[in-house]
Design an enzyme around this catalytic site. Structure first.
Site, PDB file in Angstrom:
ATOM      1  N   CYS A 124     -11.232   3.177   0.599  1.00  0.00           N
ATOM      2  CA  CYS A 124      -9.574   3.646   0.791  1.00  0.00           C
ATOM      3  C   CYS A 124      -9.326   2.944   1.683  1.00  0.00           C
ATOM      4  CB  CYS A 124      -9.173   5.145   1.378  1.00  0.00           C
ATOM      5  SG  CYS A 124      -7.484   5.447   1.574  1.00  0.00           S
ATOM      6  N   THR A 125      -7.849   1.851   2.106  1.00  0.00           N
ATOM      7  CA  THR A 125      -7.430   0.809   3.558  1.00  0.00           C
ATOM      8  C   THR A 125      -7.158   1.851   4.464  1.00  0.00           C
ATOM      9  OG1 THR A 125      -5.670   0.369   2.092  1.00  0.00           O
ATOM     10  CG2 THR A 125      -7.702  -0.845   1.284  1.00  0.00           C
ATOM     11  N   HIS A 126      -6.729   2.512   4.347  1.00  0.00           N
ATOM     12  CA  HIS A 126      -6.622   3.530   5.684  1.00  0.00           C
ATOM     13  C   HIS A 126      -7.452   3.910   6.599  1.00  0.00           C
ATOM     14  CE1 HIS A 126      -3.070   4.424   3.787  1.00  0.00           C
ATOM     15  NE2 HIS A 126      -2.675   4.895   4.758  1.00  0.00           N
ATOM     16  N   ASP A 128       0.873  -1.131   0.026  1.00  0.00           N
ATOM     17  CA  ASP A 128      -0.291   0.395  -0.170  1.00  0.00           C
ATOM     18  C   ASP A 128       0.578   1.317   0.410  1.00  0.00           C
ATOM     19  OD1 ASP A 128      -2.086   1.757  -0.018  1.00  0.00           O
ATOM     20  OD2 ASP A 128      -2.023   1.801   2.595  1.00  0.00           O
ATOM     21  N   SER A 129       0.090   2.286  -0.225  1.00  0.00           N
ATOM     22  CA  SER A 129       0.605   3.452  -0.227  1.00  0.00           C
ATOM     23  C   SER A 129       1.614   4.136   0.928  1.00  0.00           C
ATOM     24  CB  SER A 129       0.086   4.669  -0.554  1.00  0.00           C
ATOM     25  OG  SER A 129      -1.141   4.978   0.696  1.00  0.00           O
ATOM     26  N   GLY A 154      -3.560   9.105  -3.492  1.00  0.00           N
ATOM     27  CA  GLY A 154      -4.313   9.673  -3.964  1.00  0.00           C
ATOM     28  C   GLY A 154      -4.710  10.498  -4.615  1.00  0.00           C
ATOM     29  N   CYS A 194      -4.356  -1.101  -1.892  1.00  0.00           N
ATOM     30  CA  CYS A 194      -4.873  -0.022  -2.180  1.00  0.00           C
ATOM     31  C   CYS A 194      -5.411   0.032  -3.567  1.00  0.00           C
ATOM     32  CB  CYS A 194      -3.288   0.860  -2.266  1.00  0.00           C
ATOM     33  SG  CYS A 194      -3.612   2.423  -2.952  1.00  0.00           S
TER      34      CYS A 194
HETATM   35  N1  DGL Z   1      -4.424   3.250   1.185  1.00  0.00           N
HETATM   36  C1  DGL Z   1      -4.958   4.070  -0.095  1.00  0.00           C
HETATM   37  C2  DGL Z   1      -5.930   3.251  -0.551  1.00  0.00           C
HETATM   38  O1  DGL Z   1      -6.744   2.629  -0.847  1.00  0.00           O
HETATM   39  C3  DGL Z   1      -4.046   5.114  -0.288  1.00  0.00           C
HETATM   40  C4  DGL Z   1      -4.320   6.293   0.009  1.00  0.00           C
HETATM   41  C5  DGL Z   1      -3.183   7.061  -0.579  1.00  0.00           C
HETATM   42  O2  DGL Z   1      -2.175   7.126  -0.323  1.00  0.00           O
HETATM   43  O3  DGL Z   1      -3.596   8.354  -0.997  1.00  0.00           O
HETATM   44  O4  DGL Z   1      -6.481   4.684  -1.938  1.00  0.00           O
END
Ligand code: DGL
Length: 267
Positions: free
Chosen positions: A186-188, A12-13, A45, A75
């Site tokens: 978004c996975t965050h 992921d990022s 993103g 991600c």
């Molecule tokens: N966790 C990420 C996602 O699912 C990326 C968030 C980011 O780096 O902007 O989109």
């Protein structure tokens, strides 16, 4: 080493993809995992498509170079920007991506109003446009870009006044009680799910794609005879483009569960 003994690469990022990793570990505890977070370049993103493609390929190269048997792009942003490129480049291993869990949200009610929270890039890309189009008749789907939210999670700020104030402002136009479902695209975001729920109210159902991605990974490994057999528990190795020790502590805390900074997680 037998192919099935090789680890699964997850990236992921930053630390967000750990919300997918924890579903993978829950479903397939006997597997070994290498999790790579590119926190030095988070967030993805709000970058350009070309930048995200280049970063995504570099993340994947790093994991494939370590001999992973499958690659999970945990991600949404990287998936929407580069899943096709990844599949072409690594055609000899399963490559699994993630997309906003819109379908279960749409099917949870009759013609629901659904907010899809995600990064500006995910919501802008063709992949999401097509997904939204698929459910146009069945639901009122509204994309909600959330620039700035990823940073709270990257800093380990999973609750508190600043986060609440951010979310109150974000949801200000949606306080009339007509939103039925929220999709965390978004996975965050699953790491701030409780605060999202408290700001929007208990009547709102929240969906995320982590468990579905884990099931799809298992299915793809099984199909190729790549599942690791044997009862013993596997391992998780964290790697990050930043060498900050605090990030590794955060990563372990996020993997342990949805805990807040004040709560020791026994790690
Ligand atoms: N966790 C990420 C996602 O699912 C990326 C968030 C980011 O780096 O902007 O989109």
């Amino acid at each position: 080493m037998e192919d099935s003994e090789r680890p699964i690469g997850v990236f992921d990022s930053g630390v967000g993809g750990i919300s997918v990793l924890r579903e993978l570990v829950a479903l397939m505890p006997q597997e070994n995992y290498i999790y790579y977070g590119d926190s030095a370049h988070a967030p993805y993103g709000t970058k350009t498509l070309e930048e995200v493609r280049a970063l995504t390929l570099a993340d994947a190269d790093l994991l494939v170079g370590q001999g992973v048997k499958a690659l999970v792009a945990a991600c949404n942003t990287a998936t929407s920007a580069a899943i096709q490129l990844l599949r072409e480049r690594f055609s000899d291993i399963p490559v699994i991506g993630i997309e906003p869990a819109l379908k279960p949200a749409v099917l949870s009610r009759v013609h629901p109003r659904v907010l899809v929270m995600a990064t500006p890039m995910t919501l802008r890309e063709e992949k999401f446009r097509r997904l939204m189009e698929r459910f146009r008749e069945q639901a009122r789907v509204e994309p909600l870009p959330c620039p700035g939210l990823v940073e709270f999670v990257e800093h380990g700020e999973l609750s508190g006044e600043a986060l609440e104030a951010f979310l109150r402002e974000l949801f200000a136009p949606y306080q009339d009680g007509t939103v039925d479902c929220v999709v965390l695209g978004c996975t965050h975001y699953p790491f701030v799910r409780e605060t999202i729920q408290s700001v929007l109210g208990e009547h709102v159902k929240i969906f995320d794609g982590g468990a579905g991605t884990a099931r799809e990974t298992q299915r793809r490994l099984r199909e190729r005879g790549l599942l690791r057999s044997g009862g013993e528990k596997g391992t998780v190795t964290f790697q990050n483009s930043l060498s900050d020790p605090a990030l590794y502590g955060l990563a372990r805390r996020l993997l342990a569960g949805p805990c807040v900074p004040e709560t020791p997680c026994g790690m």
